[in-house]
Motif scaffolding. Structure first.
Motif, PDB file in Angstrom:
ATOM      1  N   PHE A  10      -2.563   1.096  15.336  1.00 50.32           N
ATOM      2  CA  PHE A  10      -3.837   0.417  15.551  1.00 50.32           C
ATOM      3  C   PHE A  10      -3.653  -0.894  16.306  1.00 50.32           C
ATOM      4  N   PRO A  11      -4.597  -1.219  17.191  1.00 51.70           N
ATOM      5  CA  PRO A  11      -4.586  -2.551  17.796  1.00 51.70           C
ATOM      6  C   PRO A  11      -5.067  -3.596  16.784  1.00 51.70           C
ATOM      7  N   LEU A  12      -4.593  -4.814  16.960  1.00 51.20           N
ATOM      8  CA  LEU A  12      -5.038  -5.964  16.168  1.00 51.20           C
ATOM      9  C   LEU A  12      -5.782  -6.881  17.124  1.00 51.20           C
ATOM     10  N   GLU A  13      -7.041  -7.132  16.824  1.00 47.22           N
ATOM     11  CA  GLU A  13      -7.867  -7.913  17.743  1.00 47.22           C
ATOM     12  C   GLU A  13      -8.300  -9.236  17.133  1.00 47.22           C
ATOM     13  N   ARG A  14      -8.325 -10.248  17.997  1.00 47.52           N
ATOM     14  CA  ARG A  14      -8.859 -11.561  17.644  1.00 47.52           C
ATOM     15  C   ARG A  14      -9.797 -11.968  18.778  1.00 47.52           C
ATOM     16  N   ASP A  15     -11.033 -12.271  18.442  1.00 49.31           N
ATOM     17  CA  ASP A  15     -12.043 -12.671  19.437  1.00 49.31           C
ATOM     18  C   ASP A  15     -12.150 -11.662  20.579  1.00 49.31           C
ATOM     19  N   GLY A  16     -12.106 -10.362  20.220  1.00 46.30           N
ATOM     20  CA  GLY A  16     -12.257  -9.306  21.210  1.00 46.30           C
ATOM     21  C   GLY A  16     -11.044  -9.032  22.071  1.00 46.30           C
ATOM     22  N   GLU A  17      -9.942  -9.720  21.799  1.00 39.80           N
ATOM     23  CA  GLU A  17      -8.719  -9.537  22.588  1.00 39.80           C
ATOM     24  C   GLU A  17      -7.614  -8.972  21.701  1.00 39.80           C
ATOM     25  N   ILE A  18      -6.882  -7.991  22.212  1.00 40.00           N
ATOM     26  CA  ILE A  18      -5.761  -7.428  21.456  1.00 40.00           C
ATOM     27  C   ILE A  18      -4.629  -8.445  21.448  1.00 40.00           C
ATOM     28  N   VAL A  19      -4.215  -8.832  20.238  1.00 38.22           N
ATOM     29  CA  VAL A  19      -3.143  -9.814  20.077  1.00 38.22           C
ATOM     30  C   VAL A  19      -1.881  -9.182  19.482  1.00 38.22           C
ATOM     31  N   LYS A  75       0.840  -1.208   0.000  1.00 38.97           N
ATOM     32  CA  LYS A  75       0.000   0.000   0.000  1.00 38.97           C
ATOM     33  C   LYS A  75       0.870   1.252   0.000  1.00 38.97           C
ATOM     34  N   ALA A  76       1.928   1.255   0.783  1.00 42.06           N
ATOM     35  CA  ALA A  76       2.832   2.412   0.814  1.00 42.06           C
ATOM     36  C   ALA A  76       3.439   2.660  -0.565  1.00 42.06           C
ATOM     37  N   GLU A  77       3.834   1.589  -1.243  1.00 43.93           N
ATOM     38  CA  GLU A  77       4.369   1.732  -2.600  1.00 43.93           C
ATOM     39  C   GLU A  77       3.297   2.268  -3.543  1.00 43.93           C
ATOM     40  N   GLU A  78       2.082   1.755  -3.408  1.00 42.17           N
ATOM     41  CA  GLU A  78       0.968   2.171  -4.265  1.00 42.17           C
ATOM     42  C   GLU A  78       0.687   3.666  -4.135  1.00 42.17           C
ATOM     43  N   ILE A  79       0.772   4.195  -2.925  1.00 40.30           N
ATOM     44  CA  ILE A  79       0.481   5.616  -2.729  1.00 40.30           C
ATOM     45  C   ILE A  79       1.754   6.481  -2.753  1.00 40.30           C
ATOM     46  N   GLY A  80       2.912   5.860  -2.945  1.00 47.09           N
ATOM     47  CA  GLY A  80       4.163   6.595  -3.099  1.00 47.09           C
ATOM     48  C   GLY A  80       4.697   7.218  -1.824  1.00 47.09           C
ATOM     49  N   VAL A  81       4.541   6.493  -0.699  1.00 48.88           N
ATOM     50  CA  VAL A  81       4.998   7.016   0.589  1.00 48.88           C
ATOM     51  C   VAL A  81       5.953   6.019   1.241  1.00 48.88           C
ATOM     52  N   PRO A  82       7.274   6.230   1.116  1.00 50.05           N
ATOM     53  CA  PRO A  82       8.215   5.341   1.807  1.00 50.05           C
ATOM     54  C   PRO A  82       7.934   5.378   3.311  1.00 50.05           C
ATOM     55  N   SER A  83       7.750   4.209   3.902  1.00 49.18           N
ATOM     56  CA  SER A  83       7.281   4.132   5.278  1.00 49.18           C
ATOM     57  C   SER A  83       8.093   3.166   6.115  1.00 49.18           C
ATOM     58  N   VAL A  84       7.962   3.334   7.420  1.00 47.23           N
ATOM     59  CA  VAL A  84       8.459   2.365   8.387  1.00 47.23           C
ATOM     60  C   VAL A  84       7.226   1.738   9.019  1.00 47.23           C
ATOM     61  N   ILE A  85       7.151   0.431   8.959  1.00 42.47           N
ATOM     62  CA  ILE A  85       6.001  -0.311   9.454  1.00 42.47           C
ATOM     63  C   ILE A  85       6.466  -1.179  10.610  1.00 42.47           C
ATOM     64  N   THR A  86       5.737  -1.113  11.725  1.00 46.29           N
ATOM     65  CA  THR A  86       6.092  -1.866  12.921  1.00 46.29           C
ATOM     66  C   THR A  86       4.904  -2.706  13.368  1.00 46.29           C
ATOM     67  N   VAL A  87       5.184  -3.932  13.766  1.00 42.87           N
ATOM     68  CA  VAL A  87       4.185  -4.796  14.396  1.00 42.87           C
ATOM     69  C   VAL A  87       4.717  -5.133  15.783  1.00 42.87           C
ATOM     70  N   ALA A  88       3.839  -4.961  16.780  1.00 42.85           N
ATOM     71  CA  ALA A  88       4.225  -5.220  18.170  1.00 42.85           C
ATOM     72  C   ALA A  88       3.262  -6.215  18.801  1.00 42.85           C
ATOM     73  N   ASN A  89       3.686  -6.775  19.932  1.00 41.53           N
ATOM     74  CA  ASN A  89       2.827  -7.703  20.668  1.00 41.53           C
ATOM     75  C   ASN A  89       1.880  -6.903  21.567  1.00 41.53           C
ATOM     76  N   PRO A  90       0.968  -7.568  22.286  1.00 44.40           N
ATOM     77  CA  PRO A  90       0.006  -6.833  23.114  1.00 44.40           C
ATOM     78  C   PRO A  90       0.639  -5.989  24.222  1.00 44.40           C
ATOM     79  N   ASP A  91       1.887  -6.275  24.572  1.00 45.92           N
ATOM     80  CA  ASP A  91       2.597  -5.490  25.574  1.00 45.92           C
ATOM     81  C   ASP A  91       3.338  -4.299  24.964  1.00 45.92           C
ATOM     82  N   GLY A  92       3.245  -4.142  23.640  1.00 40.27           N
ATOM     83  CA  GLY A  92       3.902  -3.037  22.964  1.00 40.27           C
ATOM     84  C   GLY A  92       5.338  -3.300  22.583  1.00 40.27           C
ATOM     85  N   ASN A  93       5.801  -4.539  22.773  1.00 41.60           N
ATOM     86  CA  ASN A  93       7.170  -4.886  22.384  1.00 41.60           C
ATOM     87  C   ASN A  93       7.198  -5.300  20.919  1.00 41.60           C
ATOM     88  N   MET A  94       8.184  -4.793  20.200  1.00 41.89           N
ATOM     89  CA  MET A  94       8.276  -5.027  18.767  1.00 41.89           C
ATOM     90  C   MET A  94       8.433  -6.510  18.429  1.00 41.89           C
TER      91      MET A  94
END
Length: 139
Positions: A101-110, A20-39
């Protein structure tokens, strides 16, 4: 221990966000973290701003720490509002603009996903591509 997404899933979310970043022409840094906020994983596209490394990580952290999308913090943290100064707390790791954004599965942030590299609406668009991929994988 809380349920969390795997590294393999994190990489798939990052791939979708990068497309998506390539499609809109915006070089980005993308991070995914666990529910405790650790990368779990972070990816810096070519030509993405160096500052976006920490901003993206902190957006992912904020979304986990406060269990909400970061854009929802913008208004309440304005001068005169109840959360004014929030961004100066927690060792200044709290981000009060969109892209995390949070990522949720079955109402729980994963986990959480965040993007930094463009305007706020662009960061949100990039991160939402990762959310869409997550929803595809979990349904």
């Amino acid at each position: 221990m809380s349920e969390t997404i795997t590294l393999e899933t994190a990489k798939q979310l990052i791939d979708a966000a990068e497309r998506k970043a390539e499609e809109i022409g915006v070089p980005s840094v993308i991070t995914v973290a666990n529910p405790d906020g650790n990368m779990i994983a972070q990816h810096r596209m070519d030509d993405a701003w160096l500052a976006s490394v920490n901003i993206s990580r902190n957006k992912a952290y904020t979304s986990a720490a406060l269990e909400m999308p970061t854009h929802e913090l913008a208004e309440p943290s304005q001068p005169g509002n109840s959360l004014y100064g929030l961004q100066t707390t927690d060792d200044s790791r709290i981000v009060i603009f969109g892209g995390g954004f949070p990522l949720e599965r079955d109402g729980e942030i994963v986990g959480t996903i965040a993007s930094s590299g463009g305007q706020v609406d662009e960061d949100m668009t990039v991160a939402r591509a990762g959310i869409n991929q997550f929803q595809t994988l979990t349904h």
